[in-house]
Write an enzyme that holds these catalytic residues in place. Structure first.
Site, PDB file in Angstrom:
ATOM      1  N   HIS A 124       0.875  -1.185   0.000  1.00  8.97           N
ATOM      2  CA  HIS A 124       0.000   0.000   0.000  1.00  8.97           C
ATOM      3  C   HIS A 124       0.911   1.233   0.000  1.00  8.97           C
ATOM      4  O   HIS A 124       2.032   1.173   0.514  1.00  8.97           O
ATOM      5  CB  HIS A 124      -0.828  -0.054   1.285  1.00  8.97           C
ATOM      6  CG  HIS A 124      -1.884   0.988   1.421  1.00  8.97           C
ATOM      7  ND1 HIS A 124      -1.612   2.266   1.848  1.00  8.97           N
ATOM      8  CD2 HIS A 124      -3.222   0.940   1.210  1.00  8.97           C
ATOM      9  CE1 HIS A 124      -2.744   2.955   1.893  1.00  8.97           C
ATOM     10  NE2 HIS A 124      -3.733   2.175   1.517  1.00  8.97           N
ATOM     11  N   ASP A 201       3.084  -4.779   8.091  1.00  7.54           N
ATOM     12  CA  ASP A 201       1.881  -3.964   7.947  1.00  7.54           C
ATOM     13  C   ASP A 201       0.690  -4.911   8.089  1.00  7.54           C
ATOM     14  O   ASP A 201       0.368  -5.668   7.165  1.00  7.54           O
ATOM     15  CB  ASP A 201       1.902  -3.282   6.571  1.00  7.54           C
ATOM     16  CG  ASP A 201       0.631  -2.484   6.303  1.00  7.54           C
ATOM     17  OD1 ASP A 201      -0.300  -2.545   7.134  1.00  7.54           O
ATOM     18  OD2 ASP A 201       0.570  -1.814   5.251  1.00  7.54           O
ATOM     19  N   GLN A 204      -4.432  -5.155   7.081  1.00  5.45           N
ATOM     20  CA  GLN A 204      -5.464  -6.022   6.480  1.00  5.45           C
ATOM     21  C   GLN A 204      -5.508  -7.411   7.109  1.00  5.45           C
ATOM     22  O   GLN A 204      -6.123  -8.322   6.558  1.00  5.45           O
ATOM     23  CB  GLN A 204      -5.220  -6.157   4.965  1.00  5.45           C
ATOM     24  CG  GLN A 204      -5.387  -4.873   4.180  1.00  5.45           C
ATOM     25  CD  GLN A 204      -6.826  -4.363   4.152  1.00  5.45           C
ATOM     26  OE1 GLN A 204      -7.762  -5.086   4.485  1.00  5.45           O
ATOM     27  NE2 GLN A 204      -6.995  -3.111   3.761  1.00  5.45           N
ATOM     28  N   LYS A 227     -10.133  -0.369  10.745  1.00  9.56           N
ATOM     29  CA  LYS A 227     -10.289  -1.569   9.901  1.00  9.56           C
ATOM     30  C   LYS A 227     -10.573  -2.805  10.754  1.00  9.56           C
ATOM     31  O   LYS A 227     -10.776  -3.900  10.235  1.00  9.56           O
ATOM     32  CB  LYS A 227      -9.029  -1.788   9.063  1.00  9.56           C
ATOM     33  CG  LYS A 227      -8.842  -0.724   7.975  1.00  9.56           C
ATOM     34  CD  LYS A 227      -7.693  -1.080   7.087  1.00  9.56           C
ATOM     35  CE  LYS A 227      -7.151   0.106   6.327  1.00  9.56           C
ATOM     36  NZ  LYS A 227      -7.881   0.381   5.084  1.00  9.56           N
ATOM     37  N   CYS A 365      -4.803   2.596  -3.618  1.00 11.62           N
ATOM     38  CA  CYS A 365      -3.565   3.098  -2.985  1.00 11.62           C
ATOM     39  C   CYS A 365      -2.416   2.121  -3.206  1.00 11.62           C
ATOM     40  O   CYS A 365      -1.605   1.886  -2.291  1.00 11.62           O
ATOM     41  CB  CYS A 365      -3.757   3.363  -1.494  1.00 11.62           C
ATOM     42  SG  CYS A 365      -4.867   4.711  -1.154  1.00 11.62           S
TER      43      CYS A 365
HETATM   44  N1  PMP Z   1      -1.659  -0.739   4.719  1.00 11.03           N
HETATM   45  C1  PMP Z   1      -2.619  -1.434   4.108  1.00 11.03           C
HETATM   46  C2  PMP Z   1      -2.306  -2.803   3.579  1.00 11.03           C
HETATM   47  C3  PMP Z   1      -3.892  -0.880   3.954  1.00 11.03           C
HETATM   48  O1  PMP Z   1      -4.835  -1.570   3.313  1.00 11.03           O
HETATM   49  C4  PMP Z   1      -4.136   0.415   4.456  1.00 11.03           C
HETATM   50  C5  PMP Z   1      -5.493   1.067   4.310  1.00 11.03           C
HETATM   51  N2  PMP Z   1      -6.115   0.877   3.079  1.00 11.03           N
HETATM   52  C6  PMP Z   1      -3.099   1.094   5.105  1.00 11.03           C
HETATM   53  C7  PMP Z   1      -1.878   0.479   5.221  1.00 11.03           C
HETATM   54  C8  PMP Z   1      -3.281   2.458   5.667  1.00 11.03           C
HETATM   55  O2  PMP Z   1      -4.207   2.481   6.694  1.00 11.03           O
HETATM   56  P1  PMP Z   1      -4.706   3.882   7.297  1.00 11.03           P
HETATM   57  O3  PMP Z   1      -5.175   4.692   6.138  1.00 11.03           O
HETATM   58  O4  PMP Z   1      -5.808   3.494   8.214  1.00 11.03           O
HETATM   59  O5  PMP Z   1      -3.554   4.494   7.996  1.00 11.03           O
END
Ligand code: PMP
Length: 407
Positions: A124, A201, A204, A227, A365
């Site tokens: 991401h 990370d 997910q 999430k 993203c």
């Molecule tokens: N890493 C991953 C794999 C994600 O899917 C996301 C959110 N789509 C993020 C990081 C970032 O999360 P946040 O916007 O809540 O900081």
């Protein structure tokens, strides 16, 4: 293992009974954010109604009560990921801020010009750009581990990327686009053989399966409250105490200091050293409530149920003519990205929306991954344990109607 009572579970999420455009809401955008159970909203209300006062600062009753609640929430998070100590749990604003914190402090303390950081092709933007910023600043090199045609990491390539200049490996546990579950314990094992720390990370993953930081043996792990059925604006950084101890503070301000003079400031102990300013103690209490809620349902039960949804949806989607799924990893979580021949993902998403079905469209993203896959974007349906096979049937018949319209 227990069978989930989905009817009862859905009743815990008031938003699921609303309609959009006069149609029942089918919410398949859970990878972007999850809906909130009533207990989380009740906790927010309770905190402002009965406990509200600034934490860690006051001797008065309410301040003590708010502090107790906030620190109890930290212990709930500690237990949720099985960290060795609550000192290893830092509250942030989200997974993104947690990664920025590590990137900023780690590179400042441990990286010199010419050093290397390793990420993967399926990250991401939140696990790419914070490292790129540091690369620009300190003259570091960002190495990227490629993926195979199924959307799995090529582990041999990871080994090849490691050199004597590699300082850290940052990898997603589960891809928000492909659903691929990466073999993170194996990655940590490889990295540690070369004395390289690993950041996971888990944005997910913590909502889908049990994550045990001591079993994985990762050095850092991040996730976002929103999430995992908690409120927005709160995130978690787990770091092994030895690493958090060794890192410089990220931001300065109240809470993170031990003493301040105009000549010299000394810093607070862990985890407060990384928590400048008033924390979102209402949010952390609500996050703890969300974690208790999913723990009471059981992550193993959630995992099994969501896997059945994934299997069912995959089979039904593949039966739609001209539809292809991007990401066919052997170990996959409940995220499905797909494209239908001749139909732009944006059109698909917009038309599904008019039927009350919320899916995500676009690059999610993960622009570098889109380039790797040779597509501009995809349609993404991502499931939670409150979704049902009937909702998947509605998605499939919606897609079939749209296919008819376009043919
Ligand atoms: N890493 C991953 C794999 C994600 O899917 C996301 C959110 N789509 C993020 C990081 C970032 O999360 P946040 O916007 O809540 O900081």
């Amino acid at each position: 293992m227990k069978e989930l009572d989905i009817h009862k579970i859905r009743a815990d999420f008031p938003i699921l009974s609303r309609e959009v455009y006069g149609k029942p809401l089918v919410y398949f955008d859970n990878a972007a954010t999850t809906q909130k159970p009533q207990c989380v909203m009740d906790k927010i209300n309770e905190m402002y109604t009965t406990v509200n006062a600034n934490v860690h600062r006051g001797v008065h009753f309410l301040s003590q009560a708010a502090t107790d609640e906030h620190e109890a929430s930290r212990r709930t998070v500690q237990e949720f990921i099985n960290a060795a100590s609550s000192n290893e749990i830092v509250f942030t604003r989200g997974a993104t801020e947690s990664i920025n914190l590590v990137a900023s402090s780690f590179c400042r303390d441990f990286c010199r010009e010419g050093d290397e950081l390793v990420i993967t092709a399926m990250e991401h933007h939140s696990n790419i750009v914070p490292w790129q910023l540091q690369c620009d600043y300190y003259g570091l090199k960002l190495e990227v581990v490629p993926i195979n045609a199924e959307g799995e990491l090529i582990l041999d390539e990871l080994e090849k990327k490691i050199t004597s200049r590699t300082k850290l490996i940052a990898v997603t546990h589960i891809s928000n686009v492909l659903g691929t579950v990466n073999p993170i314990s194996r990655i940590v094992e490889i990295a540690h053989r070369h004395d390289i720390p690993v950041l996971i990370d888990a944005a997910q993953s913590v909502q889908h399966r049990k994550v045990d930081v001591r079993e994985i043996d990762c050095d850092f792990l991040v996730f976002s409250s929103h999430k995992v059925y908690g409120p927005t604006g709160v995130g978690v950084l787990y770091g092994k105490e030895k690493w958090l101890d060794a890192l410089s503070p990220y931001q300065g301000g109240g809470e993170m200091i031990s003493s301040v003079s105009f000549q010299k400031t000394t810093f607070n102990s862990l985890p407060f050293k990384f928590e400048a300013g008033t924390p979102d103690f209402v949010g952390t209490a609500a996050l703890a409530s969300a974690l208790r809620y999913i723990t009471s349902i059981g992550l193993e039960n959630i995992d099994l149920y969501e896997h059945e949804l994934l299997r069912y949806a995959t089979e039904k989607l593949l039966a739609v003519s001209g539809l292809r799924i991007l990401g066919n990893a052997a170990d996959k979580s409940s995220v499905i990205s797909f494209l239908v021949d001749g139909i732009h993902p944006y059109d698909m998403g917009t038309l599904l929306d008019k039927m009350g079905i919320a899916v995500r469209t676009g690059h999610h993203c993960a622009e570098p991954l889109m380039r790797e896959l040779g597509v501009e974007g995809t349609v993404r349906a991502s499931f939670a344990f409150y979704n049902t096979k009937e909702e998947i049937d509605m998605l499939i018949s919606g897609i079939q109607r749209i296919v008819q319209m376009f043919r």
